[in-house]
Design a protein around this motif. Sequence first.
Motif, mmCIF file in Angstrom:
data_model
loop_
_atom_site.group_PDB
_atom_site.id
_atom_site.type_symbol
_atom_site.label_atom_id
_atom_site.label_comp_id
_atom_site.label_asym_id
_atom_site.label_seq_id
_atom_site.Cartn_x
_atom_site.Cartn_y
_atom_site.Cartn_z
ATOM 1 N N GLN A 38 -32.093 42.560 -7.244
ATOM 2 C CA GLN A 38 -30.736 42.028 -7.240
ATOM 3 C C GLN A 38 -30.726 40.532 -7.500
ATOM 4 N N ALA A 39 -31.716 39.816 -6.969
ATOM 5 C CA ALA A 39 -31.816 38.380 -7.217
ATOM 6 C C ALA A 39 -32.099 38.114 -8.694
ATOM 7 N N ALA A 40 -32.984 38.900 -9.294
ATOM 8 C CA ALA A 40 -33.291 38.735 -10.708
ATOM 9 C C ALA A 40 -32.071 39.043 -11.575
ATOM 10 N N ASP A 41 -31.322 40.068 -11.203
ATOM 11 C CA ASP A 41 -30.106 40.419 -11.935
ATOM 12 C C ASP A 41 -29.080 39.287 -11.837
ATOM 13 N N TYR A 42 -28.917 38.734 -10.657
ATOM 14 C CA TYR A 42 -27.991 37.617 -10.465
ATOM 15 C C TYR A 42 -28.410 36.404 -11.295
ATOM 16 N N LEU A 43 -29.704 36.097 -11.296
ATOM 17 C CA LEU A 43 -30.189 34.954 -12.071
ATOM 18 C C LEU A 43 -30.003 35.180 -13.570
ATOM 19 N N THR A 44 -30.178 36.413 -14.021
ATOM 20 C CA THR A 44 -29.970 36.726 -15.432
ATOM 21 C C THR A 44 -28.511 36.506 -15.810
ATOM 22 N N ARG A 45 -27.604 36.920 -14.933
ATOM 23 C CA ARG A 45 -26.177 36.695 -15.198
ATOM 24 C C ARG A 45 -25.843 35.212 -15.195
ATOM 25 N N CYS A 46 -26.449 34.457 -14.289
ATOM 26 C CA CYS A 46 -26.215 33.002 -14.245
ATOM 27 C C CYS A 46 -26.713 32.339 -15.524
ATOM 28 N N ALA A 47 -27.858 32.793 -16.017
ATOM 29 C CA ALA A 47 -28.401 32.223 -17.253
ATOM 30 C C ALA A 47 -27.491 32.544 -18.436
ATOM 31 N N ARG A 48 -26.855 33.703 -18.391
ATOM 32 C CA ARG A 48 -25.968 34.094 -19.488
ATOM 33 C C ARG A 48 -24.713 33.230 -19.506
ATOM 34 N N THR A 49 -24.214 32.843 -18.322
ATOM 35 C CA THR A 49 -22.987 32.056 -18.265
ATOM 36 C C THR A 49 -23.224 30.571 -18.509
ATOM 37 N N THR A 50 -24.485 30.108 -18.489
ATOM 38 C CA THR A 50 -24.794 28.720 -18.761
ATOM 39 C C THR A 50 -24.650 28.476 -20.255
ATOM 40 N N GLN A 51 -23.567 27.795 -20.638
ATOM 41 C CA GLN A 51 -23.293 27.535 -22.050
ATOM 42 C C GLN A 51 -22.935 26.082 -22.226
ATOM 43 N N GLN A 52 -22.784 25.697 -23.491
ATOM 44 C CA GLN A 52 -22.393 24.326 -23.787
ATOM 45 C C GLN A 52 -20.944 24.110 -23.378
ATOM 46 N N PRO A 53 -20.623 22.922 -22.832
ATOM 47 C CA PRO A 53 -19.230 22.625 -22.537
ATOM 48 C C PRO A 53 -18.463 22.408 -23.839
ATOM 49 N N SER A 54 -17.189 22.788 -23.848
ATOM 50 C CA SER A 54 -16.397 22.646 -25.076
ATOM 51 C C SER A 54 -15.687 21.295 -25.061
ATOM 52 N N ASP A 55 -16.302 20.305 -25.677
ATOM 53 C CA ASP A 55 -15.721 18.974 -25.811
ATOM 54 C C ASP A 55 -15.175 18.806 -27.212
ATOM 55 N N VAL A 56 -14.417 17.734 -27.411
ATOM 56 C CA VAL A 56 -13.829 17.468 -28.718
ATOM 57 C C VAL A 56 -14.916 17.084 -29.711
ATOM 58 N N ASP A 57 -15.809 16.181 -29.319
ATOM 59 C CA ASP A 57 -16.877 15.732 -30.203
ATOM 60 C C ASP A 57 -18.108 16.610 -29.946
ATOM 61 N N VAL A 58 -18.363 17.543 -30.848
ATOM 62 C CA VAL A 58 -19.441 18.502 -30.661
ATOM 63 C C VAL A 58 -20.805 17.831 -30.744
ATOM 64 N N SER A 59 -20.966 16.878 -31.664
ATOM 65 C CA SER A 59 -22.277 16.242 -31.821
ATOM 66 C C SER A 59 -22.647 15.436 -30.582
ATOM 67 N N GLU A 60 -21.683 14.759 -29.997
ATOM 68 C CA GLU A 60 -21.950 13.978 -28.791
ATOM 69 C C GLU A 60 -22.242 14.918 -27.618
ATOM 70 N N SER A 61 -21.511 16.018 -27.565
ATOM 71 C CA SER A 61 -21.719 16.991 -26.503
ATOM 72 C C SER A 61 -23.104 17.615 -26.600
ATOM 73 N N LYS A 62 -23.516 17.943 -27.821
ATOM 74 C CA LYS A 62 -24.823 18.559 -28.005
ATOM 75 C C LYS A 62 -25.924 17.577 -27.641
ATOM 76 N N HIS A 63 -25.723 16.323 -28.000
ATOM 77 C CA HIS A 63 -26.733 15.313 -27.707
ATOM 78 C C HIS A 63 -26.875 15.113 -26.204
ATOM 79 N N LYS A 64 -25.751 15.073 -25.490
ATOM 80 C CA LYS A 64 -25.801 14.820 -24.050
ATOM 81 C C LYS A 64 -26.153 16.065 -23.238
ATOM 82 N N HIS A 65 -25.474 17.186 -23.559
ATOM 83 C CA HIS A 65 -25.570 18.362 -22.695
ATOM 84 C C HIS A 65 -26.357 19.521 -23.288
ATOM 85 N N GLY A 66 -26.544 19.549 -24.599
ATOM 86 C CA GLY A 66 -27.164 20.702 -25.251
ATOM 87 C C GLY A 66 -28.582 20.965 -24.786
#
Length: 172
Positions: free
Chosen positions: A24-52
């Motif tokens: 169950q812990a592994a399943d939960y961690l897999t779901r958490c990894a799936r929801t970890t995505q890039q934030p949707s900012d206006v400037d994609v290149s700056e967002s990718k550089h900082k958060h990607g």
Amino acid sequence: MAKQKLNPGVQNKIIYTRASYLYQAADYLTRCARTTQQPSDVDVSESKHKHGTHNEKQKRCIQNLSRQAICDMRAVSLKAQIRQGSPLKRTICKFCDTIQVEGDTCHSTIENSSKGGRKPWADVLVMKCITCGNTKRFPVSAPRQQRRTLREAESHETTAEEEKLGGALEGA
């Protein structure tokens, strides 16, 4: 008068509980990894550089923790010599210990290579792990064949019944 024995329940219940918790812990961690995505900012290149790169490292770290939990679950069940059910084993890749989530960590297709797919009972579910690239194949709708000894015993019974019926018909 002797004491009556109580129903002991499941033997090795603590070990089953621990293995279940790790899954169950592994399943939960897999779901958490799936929801970890890039934030949707206006400037994609700056967002990718900082958060990607940070998000990718975080996602990989969470996936590795999930794999470690599955590896520990396997070690616990092997050491205690308890068997895991086949539905549970189907959700785990044998080679990289990744939980198989359709579309995220694996792709599944149904193949039927029997004379151009004319035999519907020959369907095979093929699950390909994205992490390690390994494939697992499972029959889809075919009933499981009985063990050879049971098949032979059944065929001997039917021949004995046929002989009895044949003798009864000849006497009439």
